[in-house]
Scaffold this motif. Structure first.
Motif, mmCIF file in Angstrom:
data_model
loop_
_atom_site.group_PDB
_atom_site.id
_atom_site.type_symbol
_atom_site.label_atom_id
_atom_site.label_comp_id
_atom_site.label_asym_id
_atom_site.label_seq_id
_atom_site.Cartn_x
_atom_site.Cartn_y
_atom_site.Cartn_z
ATOM 1 N N LEU A 121 18.327 -6.008 -13.989
ATOM 2 C CA LEU A 121 19.554 -5.221 -13.390
ATOM 3 C C LEU A 121 20.707 -5.678 -13.913
ATOM 4 C CD1 LEU A 121 20.431 -3.009 -11.339
ATOM 5 C CD2 LEU A 121 20.035 -4.397 -9.609
ATOM 6 N N PHE A 122 20.841 -6.765 -13.959
ATOM 7 C CA PHE A 122 22.101 -7.564 -14.208
ATOM 8 C C PHE A 122 22.465 -7.222 -15.584
ATOM 9 C CE2 PHE A 122 24.276 -10.716 -16.676
ATOM 10 C CZ PHE A 122 25.484 -11.117 -15.877
ATOM 11 N N TRP A 123 21.469 -7.544 -16.451
ATOM 12 C CA TRP A 123 21.794 -6.877 -18.058
ATOM 13 C C TRP A 123 22.109 -5.442 -18.048
ATOM 14 C CZ3 TRP A 123 23.312 -10.582 -21.015
ATOM 15 C CH2 TRP A 123 22.935 -11.999 -20.911
ATOM 16 N N ALA A 124 21.458 -4.664 -17.266
ATOM 17 C CA ALA A 124 21.482 -3.289 -17.254
ATOM 18 C C ALA A 124 23.063 -2.991 -17.213
ATOM 19 C CB ALA A 124 20.435 -2.585 -16.432
ATOM 20 N N LEU A 125 23.553 -3.375 -16.076
ATOM 21 C CA LEU A 125 25.024 -3.208 -15.791
ATOM 22 C C LEU A 125 25.808 -3.746 -16.518
ATOM 23 C CD1 LEU A 125 24.378 -3.622 -11.846
ATOM 24 C CD2 LEU A 125 24.521 -1.409 -12.978
ATOM 25 N N VAL A 126 25.712 -5.053 -17.175
ATOM 26 C CA VAL A 126 26.626 -5.685 -17.985
ATOM 27 C C VAL A 126 26.455 -5.471 -19.269
ATOM 28 C CG1 VAL A 126 27.528 -8.086 -18.757
ATOM 29 C CG2 VAL A 126 26.688 -7.570 -16.205
ATOM 30 N N ALA B 207 18.517 -1.628 -22.715
ATOM 31 C CA ALA B 207 17.848 -0.361 -23.193
ATOM 32 C C ALA B 207 16.819 -0.790 -24.538
ATOM 33 C CB ALA B 207 18.785 0.490 -23.426
ATOM 34 N N ASN B 208 17.592 -1.633 -25.331
ATOM 35 C CA ASN B 208 16.742 -2.074 -26.457
ATOM 36 C C ASN B 208 15.541 -2.809 -26.320
ATOM 37 O OD1 ASN B 208 18.249 -0.909 -28.538
ATOM 38 N ND2 ASN B 208 19.723 -2.575 -28.570
ATOM 39 N N VAL B 209 15.733 -3.753 -25.241
ATOM 40 C CA VAL B 209 14.482 -4.628 -24.435
ATOM 41 C C VAL B 209 13.438 -3.784 -24.041
ATOM 42 C CG1 VAL B 209 13.969 -6.565 -22.902
ATOM 43 C CG2 VAL B 209 15.960 -6.423 -24.189
ATOM 44 N N LEU B 210 14.005 -2.716 -23.076
ATOM 45 C CA LEU B 210 12.913 -2.136 -22.443
ATOM 46 C C LEU B 210 12.277 -1.046 -23.273
ATOM 47 C CD1 LEU B 210 12.028 -1.351 -19.484
ATOM 48 C CD2 LEU B 210 13.682 0.655 -19.436
ATOM 49 N N PRO C 46 24.457 -2.630 -20.814
ATOM 50 C CA PRO C 46 23.165 -1.816 -21.040
ATOM 51 C C PRO C 46 22.556 -1.502 -22.218
ATOM 52 C CG PRO C 46 25.553 -0.651 -20.836
ATOM 53 C CD PRO C 46 25.558 -1.916 -20.533
ATOM 54 N N ARG C 47 23.383 -1.543 -23.343
ATOM 55 C CA ARG C 47 22.751 -1.335 -24.647
ATOM 56 C C ARG C 47 21.542 -2.482 -24.886
ATOM 57 N NH1 ARG C 47 26.625 -0.677 -29.683
ATOM 58 N NH2 ARG C 47 27.459 1.096 -28.279
ATOM 59 N N LYS D 170 23.013 6.209 -19.931
ATOM 60 C CA LYS D 170 22.994 6.976 -21.304
ATOM 61 C C LYS D 170 22.317 5.996 -22.301
ATOM 62 C CE LYS D 170 27.652 5.844 -22.207
ATOM 63 N NZ LYS D 170 29.115 6.156 -22.444
ATOM 64 N N HIS D 171 22.473 4.932 -22.205
ATOM 65 C CA HIS D 171 21.931 3.952 -23.196
ATOM 66 C C HIS D 171 20.371 3.915 -23.185
ATOM 67 C CE1 HIS D 171 25.867 2.250 -24.533
ATOM 68 N NE2 HIS D 171 26.022 2.112 -23.324
ATOM 69 N N PHE D 172 19.751 4.045 -22.272
ATOM 70 C CA PHE D 172 18.384 4.284 -21.922
ATOM 71 C C PHE D 172 17.918 5.483 -22.259
ATOM 72 C CE2 PHE D 172 19.817 0.801 -19.016
ATOM 73 C CZ PHE D 172 18.730 -0.210 -19.217
ATOM 74 N N ILE D 173 18.482 6.454 -22.087
ATOM 75 C CA ILE D 173 18.053 8.059 -22.620
ATOM 76 C C ILE D 173 18.339 8.156 -24.085
ATOM 77 C CG2 ILE D 173 18.906 10.376 -22.670
ATOM 78 C CD1 ILE D 173 20.345 9.802 -19.806
ATOM 79 N N LYS D 174 19.214 7.315 -24.643
ATOM 80 C CA LYS D 174 19.578 7.563 -26.130
ATOM 81 C C LYS D 174 18.173 6.894 -26.911
ATOM 82 C CE LYS D 174 22.614 6.038 -29.636
ATOM 83 N NZ LYS D 174 24.063 5.370 -30.224
ATOM 84 N N ARG D 175 17.907 5.769 -26.273
ATOM 85 C CA ARG D 175 16.668 4.748 -26.889
ATOM 86 C C ARG D 175 15.240 5.345 -26.599
ATOM 87 N NH1 ARG D 175 14.892 2.435 -29.402
ATOM 88 N NH2 ARG D 175 14.658 0.153 -29.163
ATOM 89 N N SER D 176 15.295 6.468 -25.731
ATOM 90 C CA SER D 176 13.798 6.875 -25.297
ATOM 91 C C SER D 176 13.771 8.477 -25.833
ATOM 92 C CB SER D 176 13.688 6.900 -23.883
ATOM 93 O OG SER D 176 14.843 7.718 -23.162
ATOM 94 N N SER D 177 12.734 9.037 -25.275
ATOM 95 C CA SER D 177 12.648 10.644 -25.724
ATOM 96 C C SER D 177 13.398 11.445 -24.687
ATOM 97 C CB SER D 177 11.132 10.926 -25.675
ATOM 98 O OG SER D 177 10.955 12.460 -25.761
ATOM 99 N N LEU D 178 14.171 12.480 -25.047
ATOM 100 C CA LEU D 178 15.116 13.033 -24.162
ATOM 101 C C LEU D 178 14.224 13.755 -23.237
ATOM 102 C CD1 LEU D 178 17.784 13.485 -23.057
ATOM 103 C CD2 LEU D 178 17.809 15.295 -25.034
#
Length: 348
Positions: free
Chosen positions: A43-48, A54-57, A50-51, A86-94
């Protein structure tokens, strides 16, 4: 010769190295969970950053570990603020996201035709309902299937370009053609430019008309004779084009196609464009010639076999004017075929 003691020492050393390698991997995994992968750290990394999160997830290189990471942290992504999500959306399927999120990502981050094509049907429908008029035009122009009332909206709110593009990519229902016909009639009554008429006639040539609509046009009193003649010609072109397509099998329809060519003094441009090579030879032998537009279309396509047939069979090798000749001169492959054919027979 190495003695037994040396073999034992070497094998033991190899096992020790493997042990420490495995131990190092375990330590790194544990540190990863402590530093990054556990929900609090993630959560810390996702907020600070996020890119990075998202790459990790969504990193497939982690294999089985990736499933564990997603199980631990994937649930919290929907609760993240937009700048992070938005960074997580970009790395996944819309398509994996809700209709609302798809719409938001389209309007805020990627307002493009490519983004629309990555959305699912629910996301498209949601965007049509909640988006702007220009968003609706983009949906139509992207090739997405429209409901009848959605197509009607384009006609009633001044989006003829979107309606034309839609019809170039989708077969319209009878109701869509009726809405278009109604819009043409309204356009004529208001004395506006015949923009919709220029959409309607090509649509008839491409898709034809239902018997009911055709009868209403030919028998109705509200249509001008000029309009009826245009519709009759469009239907004629549709009929010839469709028949040529249906008679494409030489083994089944050679005699029928020959009769068709002999019985029709004129074969329209749309039908000519759909000729198979064997049909073209019959077309030529029964006294027909390709029109200029067809010759240009075929030569622009660059099919050398077709180009050779044109050079061999059309008057003056198909060089109907200087522009067509320039088209051939500009293509070395076409020019090579042309020179070969011209050298093999006298000029007509």
């Amino acid at each position: 010769m190495r003695n037994v003691r040396e073999w034992i020492v070497d094998d033991l050393w190899e096992w020790i190295k493997k042990f420490f390698a495995i131990l190092l991997v375990i330590i790194l995994v544990i540190l990863g969970f402590v530093i990054i992968f556990n929900p609090v750290s993630f959560l810390f990394w996702a907020l600070v950053y996020p890119r990075f999160a998202a790459n990790v997830l969504y990193n497939d290189d982690f294999d089985i570990l990736n499933g564990i990471i997603v199980a631990f942290n994937g649930w919290m992504v929907n609760a993240l603020p937009w700048y992070s999500k938005k960074h997580f959306i970009k790395r996944s399927s819309l398509r994996d996201w809700s209709s609302c999120v798809q719409f938001k990502y389209f309007t805020r981050e990627r307002h493009t035709y490519e983004c629309l094509k990555e959305m699912d049907n629910d996301g498209i429908r949601y965007t049509w309902k909640h988006g702007t008029y220009s968003d609706r035009a983009m949906i139509a122009e992207s090739g997405m299937r429209l409901e009848d009332d959605e197509f009607k909206f384009l006609l009633e709110h001044g989006f003829p370009k979107a309606a034309r593009t839609y019809l170039e990519n989708n077969t319209p229902s009878t109701l869509k053609m009726k809405y278009l016909l109604d819009a043409v009639e309204k356009e004529d009554a208001e004395g506006k430019d015949d923009m919709l008429l220029k959409i309607f006639i090509p649509a008839v040539i491409r898709y034809g008309l239902s018997p009911v609509l055709l009868n209403n046009i030919l028998e109705g009193n509200k249509y001008t004779e000029e309009f009826r003649e245009k519709v009759k010609e469009a239907v004629w072109r549709y009929g010839q084009k469709t028949l040529v397509q249906r008679l494409s099998d030489y083994s089944l329809y050679s005699s029928e196609f020959t009769s068709f060519c002999r019985q029709n003094e004129v074969i329209c441009h749309e039908a000519q464009l759909r000729l198979y090579p064997w049909q073209y030879l019959v077309f030529h032998k029964t006294g027909h010639q390709l029109d200029r537009a067809t010759i240009v279309a075929i030569l622009k396509g660059g099919d050398l076999n077709w180009a050779q047939m044109i050079f061999e069979n059309e008057p003056n090798y198909g060089m109907v004017d200087e522009n067509v000749k320039a088209l051939v001169d500009n293509n070395p492959d076409l020019l090579k075929v042309f020179v070969h054919v011209r050298g093999s027979r006298p000029k007509a």
